[in-house]
Design an enzyme around this catalytic site. Sequence first.
Site, PDB file in Angstrom:
ATOM      1  N   ASP A 160       0.845  -1.136   0.108  1.00  0.00           N
ATOM      2  CA  ASP A 160       0.130  -0.063   0.057  1.00  0.00           C
ATOM      3  C   ASP A 160       0.822   1.194  -0.123  1.00  0.00           C
ATOM      4  O   ASP A 160       2.016   1.131   0.471  1.00  0.00           O
ATOM      5  CB  ASP A 160      -0.629   0.183   1.337  1.00  0.00           C
ATOM      6  CG  ASP A 160      -2.194  -0.652   1.017  1.00  0.00           C
ATOM      7  OD1 ASP A 160      -2.529  -0.682  -0.364  1.00  0.00           O
ATOM      8  OD2 ASP A 160      -2.953  -1.068   2.180  1.00  0.00           O
ATOM      9  N   ASP A 188      -5.072  -3.239   4.643  1.00  0.00           N
ATOM     10  CA  ASP A 188      -5.656  -2.621   6.124  1.00  0.00           C
ATOM     11  C   ASP A 188      -7.195  -2.548   6.310  1.00  0.00           C
ATOM     12  O   ASP A 188      -7.894  -2.538   7.258  1.00  0.00           O
ATOM     13  CB  ASP A 188      -5.100  -1.180   6.388  1.00  0.00           C
ATOM     14  CG  ASP A 188      -5.516  -0.335   5.363  1.00  0.00           C
ATOM     15  OD1 ASP A 188      -6.175  -0.666   4.295  1.00  0.00           O
ATOM     16  OD2 ASP A 188      -5.370   1.146   5.556  1.00  0.00           O
ATOM     17  N   ASP A 238      -9.412  -5.549   1.749  1.00  0.00           N
ATOM     18  CA  ASP A 238      -7.997  -6.096   1.169  1.00  0.00           C
ATOM     19  C   ASP A 238      -8.142  -7.716   1.618  1.00  0.00           C
ATOM     20  O   ASP A 238      -7.243  -8.423   1.309  1.00  0.00           O
ATOM     21  CB  ASP A 238      -7.133  -5.436   1.953  1.00  0.00           C
ATOM     22  CG  ASP A 238      -7.130  -4.065   1.486  1.00  0.00           C
ATOM     23  OD1 ASP A 238      -7.135  -3.708   0.377  1.00  0.00           O
ATOM     24  OD2 ASP A 238      -6.524  -3.275   2.318  1.00  0.00           O
TER      25      ASP A 238
END
Length: 952
Positions: free
Chosen positions: A332, A591, A595
Site C-alpha cells: 500500500d 488494512d 483487502d
Amino acid sequence: MAKAISLEEIKNETVDLEKIPIEEVFEQLKCTREGLSADEGASRLQIFGPNKLEEKNESKILKFLGFMWNPLSWVMEAAAVMAIALANGDGKPPDWQDFIGIICLLVINSTISFIEENNAGNAAAALMAGLAPKTKVLRDGRWSEQEAAILVPGDIISVKLGDIIPADARLLEGDPLKIDQSALTGESLPVTKNPGDEVFSGSTCKQGELEAVVIATGVHTFFGKAAHLVDSTNNVGHFQKVLTAIGNFCICSIAIGMLVEIIVMYPIQHRKYRDGIDNLLVLLIGGIPIAMPTVLSVTMAIGSHRLSQQGAITKRMTAIEEMAGMDVLCSDKTGTLTLNKLSVDRNLVEVFAKGVDKEYVLLLAARASRVENQDAIDACMVGMLADPKEARAGIREVHFLPFNPVDKRTALTYIDNNNNWHRASKGAPEQILDLCNAKEDVRRKVHSMMDKYAERGLRSLAVARRTVPEKSKESPGGRWEFVGLLPLFDPPRHDSAETIRRALNLGVNVKMITGDQLAIAKETGRRLGMGTNMYPSASLLGQDKDSAIASLPIEELIEKADGFAGVFPEHKYEIVKKLQERKHIVGMTGDGVNDAPALKKADIGIAVADATDAARGASDIVLTEPGLSVIISAVLTSRAIFQRMKNYTIYAVSITIRIVFGFMFIALIWKYDFSAFMVLIIAILNDGTIMTISKDRVKPSPMPDSWKLKEIFATGVVLGGYQALMTVVFFWAMHDTDFFSDKFGVKSLRNSDEEMMSALYLQVSIISQALIFVTRSRSWSFLERPGMLLVIAFMIAQLVATLIAVYANWAFARVKGCGWGWAGVIWLYSIIFYLPLDIMKFAIRYILSGKAWNNLLDNKTAFTTKKDYGKEEREAQWALAQRTLHGLQPPEATNLFNEKNSYRELSEIAEQAKRRAEMARLRELHTLKGHVESVVKLKGLDIETIQQHYTV
C-alpha cells in the site's frame, strides 16, 4: 407485557431473543439504550462467562508422550525393541545398556522439545493476546474500546465497516448494514441487515455503521454452537511435507544400509546372529536424526518471538519460511510508504461554486467529516479549522453517512440556525462529479486541476452540497452542487526510500499498489527511488495500455511494473494471482475489509498497523508498527531463521550418510563390530550440541530462499560420503598399517580392538560435530563467527568425547582408553581432512546453480576470443535494463535480462558503475554547489521536496 425472567434463564436460552420485538429484548435483558454500568457488566460476566470459545486443555503428559510419536521416534523405538528382543542370542544376555541408552535419548529429546515448545507456546499466547479482538462498547454512559471477551448480554456495541461482529446482537435504529456471513453460512454475497435484525458473531461488516444490543456471547452464540459440531481439520503444511521428505530420505538411507548388511553378513560372510544385530543397531541409532523435529520447531518458535519484538506478530508459524522466500512485495502507499498524516495547502484550494470562498470549502469538508472516531482524512479536515468545534457549531446533526469502498464518500445531513436542512458530502472527485451530474466543462476543469495536483504528488478531495427542502433524512433533496477541490499532501516516510533500496538489494521487488491517481503514484515512485513504471488499473483488464507495452501480456506487464494506480480490491487479488502464476512468492499488505481476499490469496498476507479486524483475520502476519522498514526487518529475520533450519537439515542428512555408509563399509570389509553403545554416546552429545543451532548467529541469504530439497540432499550426500570415506581411510591406516606409529611415534593399535574402538569413536565424534560449522556458513566456515552458545556446546561435547577416548575402560561397550598421543593424532587428522569440506560445499553450490554448465556450453568461456568475456555487451544490457526499469526508455520485445547473465555478473557491473559515480562525485566536491549537493545526496534528502515545502 412479556413475563420477566431471570438472567440465569436467559443463559439457559428459555426465551428466543432473536425473534421478539427489540423493546422486549431490552426488557428481558434488563438494560437500556444507555448500556450497562461497569459493575453490572462485571456481575453479568460471572453469570454468562467470558465472550470466547472454550479452549481445550491438552494433557501435559499426553503432550510430552506425543513427542515420542513420529516416524523418526518410531525408528528409535524399533531399535530399543531390537536391543532387548532380537539381540538375545548366541548365549549372550539382552542388550540392556543400549535399551536404556535409547530410552534416555528419547526422554532427553522429548523433555527438551516439551520445555521449549511450552515456553514458545506461552510466549505466542501472550503475543496473540495483543491481537485479541476489540470492540466499541457503551459502559457507564461512555463509549470506550474494550476487549471483546468482556461483552455480556445487554451491552450496547458499535459496529462499523471492517469490524468482525464480536457477539450475537440485534441492530438498533439507523441505516441498513451490509454483512458478510460467508464464514458462517457459506453465502458468497453480503446480506443486508435492517434495524431489528440479528447479526451473528464472526461475520464481517462490509458497509455502514450502526449500534446493536448484545443478546448472546461465547459458546451460546450461533458461531459458538457450530464450533462444537465440527472438529478442527489438520492441514499438512509445506513445512511438514519438507520434514517428512527429509525424514523419509534418512530412513530410506538407513534401510538400504541395513539391507546390504543383512545380505552380505549372513548369506555371504556367515557372521554370528548377535554380531549382525549389533551392527544393524549401530546404523539405526546413529543414522536417525532424532532431534530434527525439536530443533526445527524450537528454531521457528524462537524466531517468531524475535519477529514480535521487531513489530511483526506471526499468526501462522510457517509464514516465516514463506517470508524468507518472498521475492515480490505489493505494498500500500498510504500509511506504509507514506506517513498518512495529511495536510491541505489552503493556497491551492480551488473553488467552483459562486459566492463561496476557500474557508467555506474547508468548513463544508469538515462538516462532512466525523468529529470523533476519525480516519486520517476526517482528522485532517477538522484539524484545518481554527477550532475543531466549528465543524458542528451552529448546526444540528441529523444523519451521518460513513465512508464505504463502493460510494467512496461521506455525507452529513444537518439543520442550520434558520431550521433549514442541508447535506454536505466529501469524497473521491470522480464519485462527487457523478453525484453532481456535472457538466463537461466542470469535469474538464476538475480533471485539469487534479492533474496539476498529481504532478506535485498531491491527492484530490472533492466537496459538494445540496439543500433538503423536504426536511427528512430519507428524502433525496435538491440538486447536488460541486463546491470545490482540495489538495491533500501525504509526505513519504523518512525511511521509505532507504528501505526500498535495502529491499532491492535483498532481492525483494517492491510494487506500489495504490488507489490514487497515476500521476501521484509516479511522483511518489520517483521520490522514493522505486521507479516510475506505473500503470493504471485499467491496463490489468487489457485497456488503456501504452503503445510501448501494448505487445506485453498481462502477466509480464504485472511482473515488470513498479506499481499500479487507481486500484480496487479486486485488482489486488488479480495482481497477486498473476504473480503467483509466474512462480513468485508474493507478500501483500492491507488494512481494510476489502483487502481481505488479496491478503488471503497472497503467500504472506501482512496486516499493517491499525488494520481492521477483517484484514487481521485474513493475514498471516500482523504489524504493530507502521512503515515498510518493519516488513524488511522481518524479511531479514525470517531469512536468518530459515537459514538456521536449512543448515541443520543439511547437517542431519550428512550425518545419516556418514554414519550409515562409514560403519557399513567397516563392518563388511574388516568384519569389525562397532559398539552400539558408543554410537549412542555420539548421538546424545550431538543432540546436546545441535540444540544450540536455534540461537546461532547466521548470515541471512542475500536473495530470497526456499526449501531446495535437491540442494539439501546433494550437499548432504557429498559431505556425508566424504566423511564416511575419511573414516574408512582412517580405520584402514590404523587397522592394516603402521602409518600413525611410524609418523607420530604412537603405539600401534592393530592388536587391540578395544583401543581401536576408542580411537574410531573419537574420530567419528570430532568430524561429525565439526561438520555443523561447514553447513551453517555460506562462505569459509572459519571466517563466519558462530554463536558463542554453539562454540561452548561443541567444546564441552568434544572435551567429554576426548576424555572418554583417552580414559574409558568399559568392558560392556568393548572400549579401552587409547591415550593422549592417539587423541592428538586423531585431532590433527580430523582438522586436516576438515579443510576440504568448504571447497566441496562451494563446488556443489556452483554445479547446482547451473553456472558451470552455462560457462562451459553457452558462453564457451574457456575458448572465447572476446576480451574480458563480453563485458561490453553485458554493460550495455545492464544500462538498457536500468533505463527501462526507471521509465527512461520503453522496453523492447526481447528479454532485457538474458538468462545467461547471472545476477552476480550484473551486480559486478552495478558496483563498477557506482564506483565511477563516486569518482565523479568526488570531483564535484571542488565546487561549493557540488559539495552541498553531494552531502544532501549522502544523507538521502530530496532537494526538490525541500525546495517545495521549505522557504527562507
